[in-house]
Design an enzyme around this catalytic site. Structure first.
Site, short mmCIF file in Angstrom:
data_model
loop_
_atom_site.label_atom_id
_atom_site.label_comp_id
_atom_site.label_asym_id
_atom_site.label_seq_id
_atom_site.Cartn_x
_atom_site.Cartn_y
_atom_site.Cartn_z
N ARG A 98 45.73 -56.46 -22.84
CA ARG A 98 44.14 -56.73 -22.76
C ARG A 98 43.59 -58.19 -22.89
O ARG A 98 42.82 -58.66 -22.33
CB ARG A 98 43.57 -56.01 -23.97
N LYS A 133 25.19 -73.57 -18.50
CA LYS A 133 25.09 -71.98 -19.24
C LYS A 133 26.30 -71.41 -19.08
O LYS A 133 26.32 -70.20 -18.17
CB LYS A 133 23.73 -71.34 -18.40
N LYS A 165 14.93 -83.34 -18.63
CA LYS A 165 14.21 -82.03 -18.52
C LYS A 165 12.79 -82.04 -18.83
O LYS A 165 12.16 -83.17 -19.29
CB LYS A 165 15.19 -80.91 -19.08
N GLU A 199 14.06 -83.73 -13.62
CA GLU A 199 13.32 -82.58 -13.11
C GLU A 199 11.92 -82.61 -12.91
O GLU A 199 11.26 -83.27 -13.92
CB GLU A 199 13.74 -81.43 -14.29
N ASP A 220 12.49 -77.94 -9.77
CA ASP A 220 12.55 -76.55 -10.51
C ASP A 220 11.56 -75.44 -10.08
O ASP A 220 10.21 -75.73 -9.97
CB ASP A 220 12.18 -77.11 -11.88
#
Length: 281
Positions: A98, A133, A165, A199, A220
């Site tokens: 596993r 992410k 950002k 951004e 964006d």
């Protein structure tokens, strides 16, 4: 794939997570001296990634285990195809099963999903890139899987490049700075080897970023029409990255606007595992 010290630690943690109290099922049922062979098999079509790691787990469980690769990372798998053969003590093979498949299924899933996006834009100039992410601890592996699927990596970490950002901009605008001021401040304080990406959310911000000579501009959640206008206004003065809510249904149209990069967070945070299994022969 080269197993770096960081990846080696991750493998050890994964084994410890599963084997911290032993394997009571295998210990109760399988004689320690019983030997045999197992085969990893693709249960669906996809792109293979992470095989070296998967096989390393079997050999760490028992140094007597021998593994043979039948295909390599990056290969296109078809349902029913044999991927690797493992020979050794059946008890150690069953114990490692596993943990090994968890790595292989996850990374092959990322590679497979990435490849779908790459194929969807192959008629354009756009490159598919990932984001930060990622699953904590798995970034190096997930970004490797993106490359294996034909995609490209964005920043690996916060030191790889400046990305201004919305929250950076909002914080500094509250102090009276314009977007031009913010870009210039970043340029003044950053090492000369670092590129500056900013951004923007509309064409007004985009024009200001272009005039401030940002090397990369992230568009964006812009409409297709605005992205097309941005590409025309840019005229090659910066690399343009489209981002925000882009999926397999929309990525081809986004690429058709002429952007250079399309970042897809879902490659690493939402790709389904590739269905693989281990069969005892």
């Amino acid at each position: 794939m080269h197993i770096t010290p960081d990846i080696s630690k991750l493998i050890d943690l994964a084994i410890q997570e599963d084997y911290c109290m032993g394997d009571v099922t295998t210990e109760a049922l399988i004689p320690d001296k019983a030997a045999g062979t197992a085969t990893i098999v693709a249960d669906m079509d996809g792109i293979l990634a992470g095989l070296d790691i998967a096989l390393e787990i079997f050999t760490r469980m028992s140094q007597e285990t021998e593994t043979t690769k039948l295909v390599n990372d990056g290969n296109h798998l078809i349902k029913g195809q044999k991927i690797a053969v493992i020979n050794g003590k059946l008890s150690s093979i069953l114990t490692a099963e596993r943990t090994s498949l968890n790595f292989l299924r996850k990374l092959s899933g990322v590679a497979t999903e990435t490849n779908k996006y790459v194929k969807a834009v192959e008629h354009t100039r756009a490159k598919i890139v990932d984001t930060r992410k990622t699953t904590p601890g798995f970034r190096l592996l997930e970004k490797y899987a993106v490359r294996t699927g034909g995609g490209h990596n964005h920043r690996h970490n916060l030191g790889d490049g400046i990305l201004i950002k919305e929250n950076h901009t909002r914080t500094l605008k509250s102090e009276g700075m314009t977007l031009t001021d913010i870009i210039q401040k970043a340029r003044n304080n950053a090492p000369h080897t670092i590129k500056i990406e900013v951004e923007v959310e509309d064409l007004l911000q985009f024009k200001e970023a272009i005039e401030a000579k940002a090397e990369l501009i992230l568009l964006d959640n812009m409409s297709l029409a605005d992205m097309t206008k941005a590409v025309n206004l840019c005229n090659g003065r910066a690399l343009l990255e489209a981002s925000g809510g882009i999926n397999l249904q929309s990525v081809s149209e986004v690429a058709g606007t002429g952007v250079d990069l399309i970042s897809i967070g879902a490659l690493t945070h939402s790709s389904p595992d590739l269905d693989l299994s281990l069969d005892i022969d």
